[in-house]
Scaffold this motif. Sequence first.
Motif, PDB file in Angstrom:
ATOM      1  N   ALA A 252       0.730   2.312 -26.114  1.00 27.73           N
ATOM      2  CA  ALA A 252       1.960   1.430 -26.556  1.00 27.73           C
ATOM      3  C   ALA A 252       2.944   0.899 -25.488  1.00 27.73           C
ATOM      4  O   ALA A 252       3.471   0.035 -25.412  1.00 27.73           O
ATOM      5  N   ARG A 253       3.499   1.934 -24.784  1.00 30.23           N
ATOM      6  CA  ARG A 253       4.644   2.028 -23.725  1.00 30.23           C
ATOM      7  C   ARG A 253       3.896   1.207 -22.371  1.00 30.23           C
ATOM      8  O   ARG A 253       4.862   0.463 -22.188  1.00 30.23           O
ATOM      9  N   PHE A 254       2.855   1.688 -22.371  1.00 35.22           N
ATOM     10  CA  PHE A 254       2.217   0.789 -21.080  1.00 35.22           C
ATOM     11  C   PHE A 254       2.004  -0.609 -21.538  1.00 35.22           C
ATOM     12  O   PHE A 254       2.131  -1.692 -20.717  1.00 35.22           O
ATOM     13  N   VAL A 255       1.225  -0.692 -22.464  1.00 30.02           N
ATOM     14  CA  VAL A 255       0.748  -1.933 -22.847  1.00 30.02           C
ATOM     15  C   VAL A 255       2.076  -2.733 -22.988  1.00 30.02           C
ATOM     16  O   VAL A 255       1.842  -4.226 -22.572  1.00 30.02           O
ATOM     17  N   THR A 256       2.904  -2.578 -23.636  1.00 24.72           N
ATOM     18  CA  THR A 256       4.281  -3.392 -23.971  1.00 24.72           C
ATOM     19  C   THR A 256       5.089  -3.691 -22.640  1.00 24.72           C
ATOM     20  O   THR A 256       6.089  -4.509 -22.814  1.00 24.72           O
ATOM     21  N   GLU A 257       4.672  -3.389 -21.650  1.00 24.14           N
ATOM     22  CA  GLU A 257       5.405  -3.621 -20.397  1.00 24.14           C
ATOM     23  C   GLU A 257       5.176  -5.038 -20.108  1.00 24.14           C
ATOM     24  O   GLU A 257       3.863  -5.555 -20.339  1.00 24.14           O
ATOM     25  N   PRO A 258       6.177  -6.027 -19.816  1.00 25.49           N
ATOM     26  CA  PRO A 258       5.717  -7.530 -19.572  1.00 25.49           C
ATOM     27  C   PRO A 258       4.396  -7.838 -18.713  1.00 25.49           C
ATOM     28  O   PRO A 258       3.537  -8.743 -19.033  1.00 25.49           O
ATOM     29  N   TRP A 259       4.538  -7.333 -17.648  1.00 27.12           N
ATOM     30  CA  TRP A 259       3.476  -7.493 -16.547  1.00 27.12           C
ATOM     31  C   TRP A 259       1.911  -7.000 -17.090  1.00 27.12           C
ATOM     32  O   TRP A 259       1.046  -7.672 -16.914  1.00 27.12           O
ATOM     33  N   VAL A 260       1.964  -5.717 -17.665  1.00 28.17           N
ATOM     34  CA  VAL A 260       0.725  -5.523 -18.410  1.00 28.17           C
ATOM     35  C   VAL A 260       0.339  -6.253 -19.379  1.00 28.17           C
ATOM     36  O   VAL A 260      -0.890  -6.541 -19.483  1.00 28.17           O
ATOM     37  N   ALA A 261       1.428  -7.054 -20.392  1.00 23.23           N
ATOM     38  CA  ALA A 261       0.814  -7.690 -21.383  1.00 23.23           C
ATOM     39  C   ALA A 261       0.304  -9.151 -20.715  1.00 23.23           C
ATOM     40  O   ALA A 261      -0.631  -9.549 -21.357  1.00 23.23           O
ATOM     41  N   THR A 262       0.852  -9.577 -19.811  1.00 22.01           N
ATOM     42  CA  THR A 262       0.259 -10.844 -19.255  1.00 22.01           C
ATOM     43  C   THR A 262      -1.020 -10.441 -18.512  1.00 22.01           C
ATOM     44  O   THR A 262      -2.095 -11.356 -18.720  1.00 22.01           O
ATOM     45  N   LEU A 263      -1.205  -9.407 -18.109  1.00 21.14           N
ATOM     46  CA  LEU A 263      -2.359  -9.201 -17.324  1.00 21.14           C
ATOM     47  C   LEU A 263      -3.585  -8.987 -18.491  1.00 21.14           C
ATOM     48  O   LEU A 263      -4.702  -9.585 -18.170  1.00 21.14           O
ATOM     49  N   LEU A 264      -3.405  -8.431 -19.620  1.00 22.16           N
ATOM     50  CA  LEU A 264      -4.281  -8.067 -20.688  1.00 22.16           C
ATOM     51  C   LEU A 264      -4.369  -9.517 -21.171  1.00 22.16           C
ATOM     52  O   LEU A 264      -5.855  -9.767 -21.487  1.00 22.16           O
ATOM     53  N   LEU A 265      -3.588 -10.612 -21.271  1.00 21.00           N
ATOM     54  CA  LEU A 265      -3.731 -11.717 -21.875  1.00 21.00           C
ATOM     55  C   LEU A 265      -4.707 -12.477 -20.959  1.00 21.00           C
ATOM     56  O   LEU A 265      -5.572 -13.448 -21.395  1.00 21.00           O
ATOM     57  N   GLY A 293      -7.897  -6.690 -27.524  1.00 19.73           N
ATOM     58  CA  GLY A 293      -7.624  -5.547 -28.427  1.00 19.73           C
ATOM     59  C   GLY A 293      -6.607  -4.656 -27.886  1.00 19.73           C
ATOM     60  O   GLY A 293      -5.955  -4.012 -28.696  1.00 19.73           O
ATOM     61  N   LEU A 294      -6.563  -4.431 -26.599  1.00 22.16           N
ATOM     62  CA  LEU A 294      -5.599  -3.363 -26.023  1.00 22.16           C
ATOM     63  C   LEU A 294      -4.078  -4.027 -26.388  1.00 22.16           C
ATOM     64  O   LEU A 294      -3.141  -3.347 -26.638  1.00 22.16           O
ATOM     65  N   TYR A 295      -4.127  -5.358 -25.963  1.00 16.21           N
ATOM     66  CA  TYR A 295      -2.980  -6.145 -26.286  1.00 16.21           C
ATOM     67  C   TYR A 295      -2.344  -5.688 -27.674  1.00 16.21           C
ATOM     68  O   TYR A 295      -1.114  -5.432 -27.989  1.00 16.21           O
ATOM     69  N   PHE A 296      -3.203  -6.083 -28.606  1.00 14.24           N
ATOM     70  CA  PHE A 296      -2.611  -5.883 -30.064  1.00 14.24           C
ATOM     71  C   PHE A 296      -2.596  -4.505 -30.654  1.00 14.24           C
ATOM     72  O   PHE A 296      -1.945  -4.198 -31.430  1.00 14.24           O
ATOM     73  N   PHE A 297      -3.468  -3.791 -29.930  1.00 14.45           N
ATOM     74  CA  PHE A 297      -3.284  -2.061 -30.282  1.00 14.45           C
ATOM     75  C   PHE A 297      -1.841  -1.719 -29.874  1.00 14.45           C
ATOM     76  O   PHE A 297      -1.409  -0.900 -30.586  1.00 14.45           O
ATOM     77  N   GLY A 298      -1.676  -1.908 -28.842  1.00 13.07           N
ATOM     78  CA  GLY A 298      -0.440  -1.458 -28.004  1.00 13.07           C
ATOM     79  C   GLY A 298       0.832  -2.046 -28.970  1.00 13.07           C
ATOM     80  O   GLY A 298       1.612  -1.163 -29.281  1.00 13.07           O
TER      81      GLY A 298
END
Length: 462
Positions: A252-265, A293-298
């Motif tokens: 969750a901490r990793f996924v909610t980083e803005p750049w990680v969220a953008t990459l997952l999207l 899935g990872l975006y929403f899971f995090g």
Amino acid sequence: MRVGAGESKSQFWQRMVTLMLALTLMMPVLFMGLPDFKTAHAETKPLAAPVVVIPVHHTVENGLYNFLERAFREAEEMNALHIVLDINTFGGRIDSAQEIGQLIKNSPVPTIAYIRGKAISAGSYIALNAEQIAMEPGSSIGAAAIVDITGNEIEDTKAISTWSGLMKGAAEMRGRNSQIAEAMVDKNVGVTMPEIGRIVPKGEIVTLTSQEALKVGYAETIAASLDEVVKFIGGENHPLITMELTVAERIARFVTEPWVATLLLLIGIAGVAVEIFVPGFGLPGILGVLGFGLYFFGHYIAGFAGAEDIALFVAGIILLFLEIFVSSFGILGILGALCLFSGVVLSAYNKQMAAWSLGIAFVLAVVIVVIVIRIFRHRGVWNRFILSEKLTAEEGYVSASSRKELLGQTGHALTPLRPAGTAVFGEERVDVVTSGDFIPAGRTVKVVQVDGSRIVVKEMKE
């Protein structure tokens, strides 16, 4: 009790009254020496009460607050003696730091911040909210100026005033010099610190070393190790428990980083789009589903996304799929895009940041999808609706049998040819045409051209 030998009843009762009177007079003296059990229990916790260490490392962001909230709750349930915030961070989100500061202020368990390395920006605010501060030799606190995502200072007066007010409030609450906290944020303040013979002029941001912080009252002690901090708070004989992030909280901490969220999207949008328009691979579709899935899971684990947000997003995907195969004049596509957009944005903590992330991911995904389609255009879904095969004679396709064997043969017109009619060649009746001439019935004709089933004849002059 019986009367002793040689003792009269009057003497016996006189002795009993004297004894009772003596005991009554001695009662206050006896109980004055006993401890107040209620007070002693309230002031001294049992040795089983643990000292709970909570790490505050890396970036201050949304996921960190959720971890700290769980850790503080469990520490309270364990009837902890003390909470030690093990801080080493360059800061992060101001809104997350503000929520963490509120969590620390409201904690019924005493808190001490142990700065190991850096407590910069949002990290300094977290430390100032703790009841006490201990610092490792060589550590520092301060430099809390507001910066943007690129690291440049923000000159927004309103934002600076709000943040400096929070820092001042935290310092005042713990009895510290609030002007120093203000000067950590606003470079236009300046501060004089006679305790260390230092003047920080306007135009500079305050940062304190461990020794400086101790002298100006921004630290209670300098501790070279966690054991020294525990000893300082009187917890050396108590169990030491260190809270750790769970696997889900790490994600969750990793996924909610803005750049990680953008990459997952980006992976999600590009993967699903490629699988729709260039089907047959399977891998892009799997990656797309994993990205979403990872975006929403995090975001769900972090406490930002609800079941309704995920359902809204899934509905958007379904509507987009239906738009490809059902003629709705774009209505299903528009509804699907709105549902998808809303699901992604509503599931995020910062709606504006999520909208930007989705926009950037969408633009990059379009570029990737166009490139993939150009490379694999022969596999596109549109090929299912377009007849791409050529019906040539070389491929064995013929519209009718060819009568090449009639070329050069002669016969006679069975019917008038105007210009089409019927001629007889030997015993076979054949439909023929002329080049435009009229040939009466019974005249002799010769086949001069055969084009598939079209047989052209010419009259033979006698």
